[in-house]
Design a protein around this motif. Sequence first.
Motif, PDB file in Angstrom:
ATOM      1  N   ALA A  88      -2.475 -18.540   4.430  1.00 21.50           N
ATOM      2  CA  ALA A  88      -2.722 -17.108   4.626  1.00 21.50           C
ATOM      3  C   ALA A  88      -2.557 -16.291   3.348  1.00 21.50           C
ATOM      4  O   ALA A  88      -3.275 -15.314   3.139  1.00 21.50           O
ATOM      5  N   VAL A  89      -1.613 -16.670   2.489  1.00 22.52           N
ATOM      6  CA  VAL A  89      -1.383 -15.899   1.260  1.00 22.52           C
ATOM      7  C   VAL A  89      -2.302 -16.311   0.125  1.00 22.52           C
ATOM      8  O   VAL A  89      -2.357 -15.642  -0.915  1.00 22.52           O
ATOM      9  N   ALA A  90      -3.051 -17.412   0.304  1.00 23.21           N
ATOM     10  CA  ALA A  90      -3.967 -17.863  -0.744  1.00 23.21           C
ATOM     11  C   ALA A  90      -5.005 -16.786  -1.038  1.00 23.21           C
ATOM     12  O   ALA A  90      -5.415 -16.034  -0.146  1.00 23.21           O
ATOM     13  N   ILE A  91      -5.414 -16.713  -2.297  1.00 24.47           N
ATOM     14  CA  ILE A  91      -6.448 -15.762  -2.686  1.00 24.47           C
ATOM     15  C   ILE A  91      -7.824 -16.378  -2.418  1.00 24.47           C
ATOM     16  O   ILE A  91      -8.105 -17.505  -2.819  1.00 24.47           O
ATOM     17  N   ASP A  92      -8.652 -15.634  -1.714  1.00 29.19           N
ATOM     18  CA  ASP A  92     -10.029 -16.036  -1.450  1.00 29.19           C
ATOM     19  C   ASP A  92     -10.887 -15.498  -2.594  1.00 29.19           C
ATOM     20  O   ASP A  92     -11.117 -14.289  -2.697  1.00 29.19           O
ATOM     21  N   ALA A  96       6.072  -9.390  -2.589  1.00 31.52           N
ATOM     22  CA  ALA A  96       5.234 -10.235  -3.449  1.00 31.52           C
ATOM     23  C   ALA A  96       3.750 -10.075  -3.124  1.00 31.52           C
ATOM     24  O   ALA A  96       2.901 -10.199  -4.021  1.00 31.52           O
ATOM     25  N   LEU A  97       3.418  -9.792  -1.879  1.00 27.79           N
ATOM     26  CA  LEU A  97       2.010  -9.657  -1.477  1.00 27.79           C
ATOM     27  C   LEU A  97       1.407  -8.312  -1.868  1.00 27.79           C
ATOM     28  O   LEU A  97       0.184  -8.177  -1.911  1.00 27.79           O
ATOM     29  N   GLY A  98       2.242  -7.321  -2.138  1.00 23.68           N
ATOM     30  CA  GLY A  98       1.731  -6.016  -2.547  1.00 23.68           C
ATOM     31  C   GLY A  98       0.776  -5.441  -1.516  1.00 23.68           C
ATOM     32  O   GLY A  98       1.082  -5.397  -0.322  1.00 23.68           O
ATOM     33  N   ASP A  99      -0.419  -5.017  -1.972  1.00 17.03           N
ATOM     34  CA  ASP A  99      -1.392  -4.427  -1.031  1.00 17.03           C
ATOM     35  C   ASP A  99      -2.223  -5.493  -0.312  1.00 17.03           C
ATOM     36  O   ASP A  99      -3.102  -5.173   0.464  1.00 17.03           O
ATOM     37  N   LYS A 100      -1.935  -6.771  -0.592  1.00 15.93           N
ATOM     38  CA  LYS A 100      -2.559  -7.915   0.094  1.00 15.93           C
ATOM     39  C   LYS A 100      -4.033  -8.087  -0.265  1.00 15.93           C
ATOM     40  O   LYS A 100      -4.774  -8.785   0.427  1.00 15.93           O
ATOM     41  N   SER A 119      -0.625  -9.200   9.058  1.00 20.89           N
ATOM     42  CA  SER A 119      -1.237  -8.054   9.732  1.00 20.89           C
ATOM     43  C   SER A 119      -0.598  -6.717   9.383  1.00 20.89           C
ATOM     44  O   SER A 119      -1.161  -5.670   9.678  1.00 20.89           O
ATOM     45  N   GLY A 120       0.614  -6.754   8.807  1.00 22.27           N
ATOM     46  CA  GLY A 120       1.382  -5.527   8.639  1.00 22.27           C
ATOM     47  C   GLY A 120       2.159  -5.159   9.884  1.00 22.27           C
ATOM     48  O   GLY A 120       2.934  -4.205   9.878  1.00 22.27           O
ATOM     49  N   ARG A 121       1.987  -5.927  10.946  1.00 25.19           N
ATOM     50  CA  ARG A 121       2.683  -5.668  12.210  1.00 25.19           C
ATOM     51  C   ARG A 121       3.581  -6.866  12.490  1.00 25.19           C
ATOM     52  O   ARG A 121       3.111  -7.924  12.893  1.00 25.19           O
ATOM     53  N   LYS A 149      -9.965  -1.575   8.204  1.00 28.15           N
ATOM     54  CA  LYS A 149      -9.295  -0.290   7.979  1.00 28.15           C
ATOM     55  C   LYS A 149      -9.139   0.028   6.495  1.00 28.15           C
ATOM     56  O   LYS A 149      -8.818   1.157   6.143  1.00 28.15           O
ATOM     57  N   GLY A 150      -9.293  -1.003   5.660  1.00 27.55           N
ATOM     58  CA  GLY A 150      -9.129  -0.789   4.230  1.00 27.55           C
ATOM     59  C   GLY A 150      -7.690  -0.857   3.774  1.00 27.55           C
ATOM     60  O   GLY A 150      -7.404  -0.657   2.581  1.00 27.55           O
TER      61      GLY A 150
END
Length: 196
Positions: free
Chosen positions: A177-181, A81-85, A110-112, A192-193
């Motif tokens: 954390a998942v909220a859109i800023d 659901a987060l896709g590329d975040k 973090s992806g980790r 890192k992009g």
Amino acid sequence: MRKAQINRKTAETDIALTLNLDGTGVAACVTGCGFLDHMLTLFAKHGRFDLSVTCTGDTYVDDHHTVEDIGICLGKAFAEALGDKRGIVRYGDITLPMDEALILAAVDISGRGGCYYCLDIPTEKVGTFDTQLGKEFFDAFARDAGVTLHIRQLAGENSHHILEGAFKSVARCLAKAVAIDGKFADEIPSTKGVIG
């Protein structure tokens, strides 16, 4: 809307799960494990996630495979659901009281994947639920969601309250954390992009 649907079938469990990160907290959870249904329902409510879970599992053995495999599926759903975040806040934390229990949770998308779980639950069971399965659930979730998750008990004596505080606090810090800023809606929140 950021949504995911996960279907996972093994020799031990058959799970169908849908998640909407931008929901209102509606839950429909039928897992064969009553305590887990309760925890997932309040997880959805406190995170404002719409969550549907059905599971047919080998609960005649015990609840272990059901609990762990639902953690896996929920983690995969978050990652999908987060896709590329892009645009997410990325971090969230809360210190949440649940009666005498006080639980700190913090997350980095973090992806980790890693879960750092420090709960001292005084009983082996809540009803028929093995309390050690709380750790199994969050370990599986963090690993498959690709999040760094800390859960720490600061106070607490009642096993139900401690576990309920954990699920509520994790939901609330994930919601942050998942909220859109809005100021950074087109940016990946990493130097890192990429997150992953």
